[in-house]
Design a protein around this motif. Structure first.
Motif, PDB file in Angstrom:
ATOM      1  N   GLU A 138     -13.885  25.245  74.937  1.00 37.38           N
ATOM      2  CA  GLU A 138     -15.230  25.276  74.334  1.00 37.38           C
ATOM      3  C   GLU A 138     -15.749  23.852  74.233  1.00 37.38           C
ATOM      4  O   GLU A 138     -15.049  22.958  73.739  1.00 37.38           O
ATOM      5  CB  GLU A 138     -15.200  25.946  72.951  1.00 37.38           C
ATOM      6  CG  GLU A 138     -16.588  25.981  72.310  1.00 37.38           C
ATOM      7  CD  GLU A 138     -16.731  26.944  71.144  1.00 37.38           C
ATOM      8  OE1 GLU A 138     -15.788  27.702  70.842  1.00 37.38           O
ATOM      9  OE2 GLU A 138     -17.825  26.934  70.533  1.00 37.38           O
ATOM     10  N   VAL A 139     -16.982  23.642  74.695  1.00 33.85           N
ATOM     11  CA  VAL A 139     -17.519  22.283  74.875  1.00 33.85           C
ATOM     12  C   VAL A 139     -18.943  22.214  74.308  1.00 33.85           C
ATOM     13  O   VAL A 139     -19.740  23.146  74.479  1.00 33.85           O
ATOM     14  CB  VAL A 139     -17.537  21.939  76.389  1.00 33.85           C
ATOM     15  CG1 VAL A 139     -18.183  20.596  76.657  1.00 33.85           C
ATOM     16  CG2 VAL A 139     -16.120  21.981  76.968  1.00 33.85           C
ATOM     17  N   PRO A 141     -22.636  21.427  74.553  1.00 34.53           N
ATOM     18  CA  PRO A 141     -23.376  21.520  75.827  1.00 34.53           C
ATOM     19  C   PRO A 141     -23.664  20.181  76.509  1.00 34.53           C
ATOM     20  O   PRO A 141     -23.500  20.049  77.728  1.00 34.53           O
ATOM     21  CB  PRO A 141     -24.667  22.245  75.422  1.00 34.53           C
ATOM     22  CG  PRO A 141     -24.244  23.101  74.257  1.00 34.53           C
ATOM     23  CD  PRO A 141     -23.210  22.308  73.510  1.00 34.53           C
ATOM     24  N   ARG A 144     -20.943  18.587  78.907  1.00 31.91           N
ATOM     25  CA  ARG A 144     -20.364  19.432  79.958  1.00 31.91           C
ATOM     26  C   ARG A 144     -19.828  18.647  81.150  1.00 31.91           C
ATOM     27  O   ARG A 144     -18.670  18.809  81.549  1.00 31.91           O
ATOM     28  CB  ARG A 144     -21.428  20.442  80.429  1.00 31.91           C
ATOM     29  CG  ARG A 144     -20.891  21.449  81.386  1.00 31.91           C
ATOM     30  CD  ARG A 144     -21.957  22.452  81.735  1.00 31.91           C
ATOM     31  NE  ARG A 144     -22.645  22.092  82.964  1.00 31.91           N
ATOM     32  CZ  ARG A 144     -23.748  22.678  83.407  1.00 31.91           C
ATOM     33  NH1 ARG A 144     -24.338  23.617  82.703  1.00 31.91           N
ATOM     34  NH2 ARG A 144     -24.290  22.306  84.534  1.00 31.91           N
ATOM     35  N   SER A 145     -20.639  17.769  81.730  1.00 28.34           N
ATOM     36  CA  SER A 145     -20.205  17.049  82.943  1.00 28.34           C
ATOM     37  C   SER A 145     -19.083  16.067  82.635  1.00 28.34           C
ATOM     38  O   SER A 145     -18.110  15.953  83.388  1.00 28.34           O
ATOM     39  CB  SER A 145     -21.378  16.287  83.561  1.00 28.34           C
ATOM     40  OG  SER A 145     -22.388  17.193  83.896  1.00 28.34           O
ATOM     41  N   ALA A 148     -15.874  17.999  82.123  1.00 31.55           N
ATOM     42  CA  ALA A 148     -15.382  18.527  83.406  1.00 31.55           C
ATOM     43  C   ALA A 148     -14.668  17.429  84.198  1.00 31.55           C
ATOM     44  O   ALA A 148     -13.587  17.648  84.763  1.00 31.55           O
ATOM     45  CB  ALA A 148     -16.539  19.118  84.210  1.00 31.55           C
ATOM     46  N   TYR A 160     -17.672  26.068  85.109  1.00 34.90           N
ATOM     47  CA  TYR A 160     -18.593  26.409  84.012  1.00 34.90           C
ATOM     48  C   TYR A 160     -18.757  27.925  83.953  1.00 34.90           C
ATOM     49  O   TYR A 160     -19.042  28.556  84.978  1.00 34.90           O
ATOM     50  CB  TYR A 160     -19.929  25.704  84.266  1.00 34.90           C
ATOM     51  CG  TYR A 160     -21.078  26.121  83.380  1.00 34.90           C
ATOM     52  CD1 TYR A 160     -20.957  26.110  81.998  1.00 34.90           C
ATOM     53  CD2 TYR A 160     -22.295  26.503  83.945  1.00 34.90           C
ATOM     54  CE1 TYR A 160     -22.025  26.484  81.191  1.00 34.90           C
ATOM     55  CE2 TYR A 160     -23.366  26.875  83.139  1.00 34.90           C
ATOM     56  CZ  TYR A 160     -23.220  26.868  81.772  1.00 34.90           C
ATOM     57  OH  TYR A 160     -24.274  27.231  80.975  1.00 34.90           O
ATOM     58  N   THR A 165     -22.792  31.729  75.858  1.00 37.09           N
ATOM     59  CA  THR A 165     -22.926  30.817  74.724  1.00 37.09           C
ATOM     60  C   THR A 165     -22.020  31.347  73.622  1.00 37.09           C
ATOM     61  O   THR A 165     -22.057  32.530  73.301  1.00 37.09           O
ATOM     62  CB  THR A 165     -24.388  30.777  74.215  1.00 37.09           C
ATOM     63  OG1 THR A 165     -25.229  30.384  75.300  1.00 37.09           O
ATOM     64  CG2 THR A 165     -24.549  29.784  73.077  1.00 37.09           C
ATOM     65  N   ASN A 170     -22.051  26.812  71.685  1.00 39.79           N
ATOM     66  CA  ASN A 170     -21.512  25.922  72.723  1.00 39.79           C
ATOM     67  C   ASN A 170     -21.281  26.663  74.043  1.00 39.79           C
ATOM     68  O   ASN A 170     -21.527  27.854  74.148  1.00 39.79           O
ATOM     69  CB  ASN A 170     -20.194  25.318  72.217  1.00 39.79           C
ATOM     70  CG  ASN A 170     -20.412  24.479  70.980  1.00 39.79           C
ATOM     71  OD1 ASN A 170     -21.338  23.664  70.935  1.00 39.79           O
ATOM     72  ND2 ASN A 170     -19.613  24.702  69.960  1.00 39.79           N
ATOM     73  N   ILE A 171     -20.793  25.903  75.045  1.00 42.70           N
ATOM     74  CA  ILE A 171     -20.505  26.489  76.353  1.00 42.70           C
ATOM     75  C   ILE A 171     -18.989  26.593  76.557  1.00 42.70           C
ATOM     76  O   ILE A 171     -18.216  26.021  75.793  1.00 42.70           O
ATOM     77  CB  ILE A 171     -21.112  25.648  77.499  1.00 42.70           C
ATOM     78  CG1 ILE A 171     -20.533  24.220  77.474  1.00 42.70           C
ATOM     79  CG2 ILE A 171     -22.624  25.625  77.404  1.00 42.70           C
ATOM     80  CD1 ILE A 171     -20.443  23.598  78.831  1.00 42.70           C
ATOM     81  N   ILE A 173     -15.967  26.052  79.508  1.00 45.97           N
ATOM     82  CA  ILE A 173     -15.476  25.656  80.830  1.00 45.97           C
ATOM     83  C   ILE A 173     -14.090  26.282  80.992  1.00 45.97           C
ATOM     84  O   ILE A 173     -13.232  26.148  80.105  1.00 45.97           O
ATOM     85  CB  ILE A 173     -15.373  24.116  80.954  1.00 45.97           C
ATOM     86  CG1 ILE A 173     -16.774  23.490  80.922  1.00 45.97           C
ATOM     87  CG2 ILE A 173     -14.638  23.727  82.232  1.00 45.97           C
ATOM     88  CD1 ILE A 173     -16.773  21.964  80.938  1.00 45.97           C
TER      89      ILE A 173
END
Ligand code: 5RP
Length: 223
Positions: A138-139, A141, A144-145, A148, A160, A165, A170-171, A173
């Motif tokens: 869980e990251v 947002p 993200r990059s 990763a 991704y 959500t 959050n997002i 990965i």
């Protein structure tokens, strides 16, 4: 037996395990996913035997409320004797991968508070080495990059999870192609990346008991 029948069998086994230890003041921690849903449905048959539950996700809270089981905020309760939840993978040491349903952070929080973590799963979830199931992370947002790129350095292939959500905004990965020889170390390494909220390795706090559904019945593994 079908996979659904195995899930129902372990859910019932979890109810049978905790029920004699509950009283009318007890709060039960409840996980997320299809196996946890079977547990909720089985537990609801005994709702007079305990006070209520703490939920590890909004979906679980809704299901509990649908059965008329009171849902408490974790911050408003004292002791939590049991947390019952499924997993995506477990090894023999009861170290887990969780988060297939994106609820890993709240699951890890409730598991941390509970005195006993009872994991329920069908037999396919027991593996010699964690990592065939992609590890959810869980990251935040905006990170993200960055996250990763850092995950690639740890040897995995980050993907991704589109359109998801978490309950915390959050997002996710998913980290593919890992062979996790030291889950505790990897859990700490991933958590140390700035922007990571939590990862789906439950190794620092593994399950205490694994109820595993097999064609020959429910196997009990203890740590
Ligand atoms: C949700 C989880 C679930 O426990 C895990 O994905 C297993 O789900 P299921 O019981 O549906 O196989 O960690 O975040």
């Amino acid at each position: 037996m079908t996979q659904d029948q195995l899930k129902q069998a372990v859910a019932q086994a979890a109810v049978d395990f905790i029920l004699p230890q509950l009283d009318d003041k007890s709060i039960v921690g409840v996980g997320t996913g299809s196996t946890a849903n079977c547990f909720i449905d089985a537990l609801a048959q005994h709702k007079a035997a305990f006070d209520g539950a703490v939920a590890s996700s909004e979906a679980t809270a809704q299901r509990l409320k649908g059965h008329g089981i009171p849902v408490y905020e974790l911050n408003s309760i004292g002791d939590l004797e049991f947390y019952v939840d499924g997993c995506d993978e477990s090894n023999e040491r009861l170290e887990l991968i969780k988060g297939g349903g994106a609820a890993l952070t709240r699951e890890k929080i409730v598991a941390a508070v509970a005195k006993t973590f009872v994991c329920i799963a069908d037999g396919s979830k027991l593996v010699p080495l964690l990592g065939t199931f992609p590890l959810p992370v869980e990251v935040i947002p905006m990170a993200r990059s960055h996250v990763a790129r850092e995950l690639v350095k740890l040897g995995g292939d980050p993907v991704y999870r589109e359109g998801v959500t978490t309950d915390n905004g959050n997002i996710i990965i998913d980290l593919f192609n890992l062979q996790i020889g030291n889950p505790r170390e990897l859990e700490a390494q991933i958590n140390a990346i700035v922007g990571v909220v939590c990862n789906g390795l439950f190794a620092a706090r593994p399950a205490d008991l694994l109820l595993l559904g097999t064609a020959d019945g429910v196997r009990t593994l203890r740590r």
